[in-house]
Design an enzyme around this catalytic site. Sequence first.
Site, mmCIF file in Angstrom:
data_model
loop_
_atom_site.group_PDB
_atom_site.id
_atom_site.type_symbol
_atom_site.label_atom_id
_atom_site.label_comp_id
_atom_site.label_asym_id
_atom_site.label_seq_id
_atom_site.Cartn_x
_atom_site.Cartn_y
_atom_site.Cartn_z
ATOM 1 N N ARG A 75 0.811 -1.218 0.000
ATOM 2 C CA ARG A 75 0.000 0.000 0.000
ATOM 3 C C ARG A 75 0.842 1.264 0.000
ATOM 4 N NH1 ARG A 75 -3.012 -3.692 2.968
ATOM 5 N NH2 ARG A 75 -2.196 -2.925 4.924
ATOM 6 N N GLU A 112 5.633 -9.481 15.695
ATOM 7 C CA GLU A 112 4.984 -10.043 16.879
ATOM 8 C C GLU A 112 4.775 -11.548 16.736
ATOM 9 O OE1 GLU A 112 3.203 -7.502 14.985
ATOM 10 O OE2 GLU A 112 4.495 -6.091 16.009
#
Length: 189
Positions: A75, A112
């Site tokens: 994006r 994460e």
Amino acid sequence: MGRRDEGLRETMTVREEIDLKSFIRHIPDFPKPGILFYDISTLMRNPDAWQMAMGRLARQIAPLRPDVLAAVESRGFLTAAPLADRLGCGMLMLRKRGKLPGRTVSHTYDLEYGSDTLEIQEDAVLPGQRVVIMDDLLATGGTLAASATLLRKAGANVVGASVLMELTGLGGRARMDGVPVTTLMSYED
């Protein structure tokens, strides 16, 4: 001042008042449960809102005098391409491993839930070039920080980062190691 000039001023005033957040769609549980996805496709398909967003980003980035905008896959490509045109600078792509032809420079970083690797073509940036990193969203800051590390590894002078949206509650800006970050919209999520 002619009638045409008055109409232009009126149009610009109306455009300045556009609340860009109202064009961002929120999609819960995408791409996985517990994630709230901020969809910019609804912003992009409205010509007035999209032009306003690009104009505001251009005004934020121009003082940094970038030679190149570094677009984070995928994006980031959507904002960097029109902004490079507006600002009269170049653009390079930061891609996931294996998506660029030729010799590349890479950087692997922790997420994460695992790790990822970003790459740029070896000759994408000249030593000392002023580079601004572009992406759509700053959340935890892992990808944006990795982008800065990769660009510095390739010899770039990273003078800033710019995003459409920032999730301020996740503290991603703190991971940017002195790189100034500009954003158009902030969310507390």
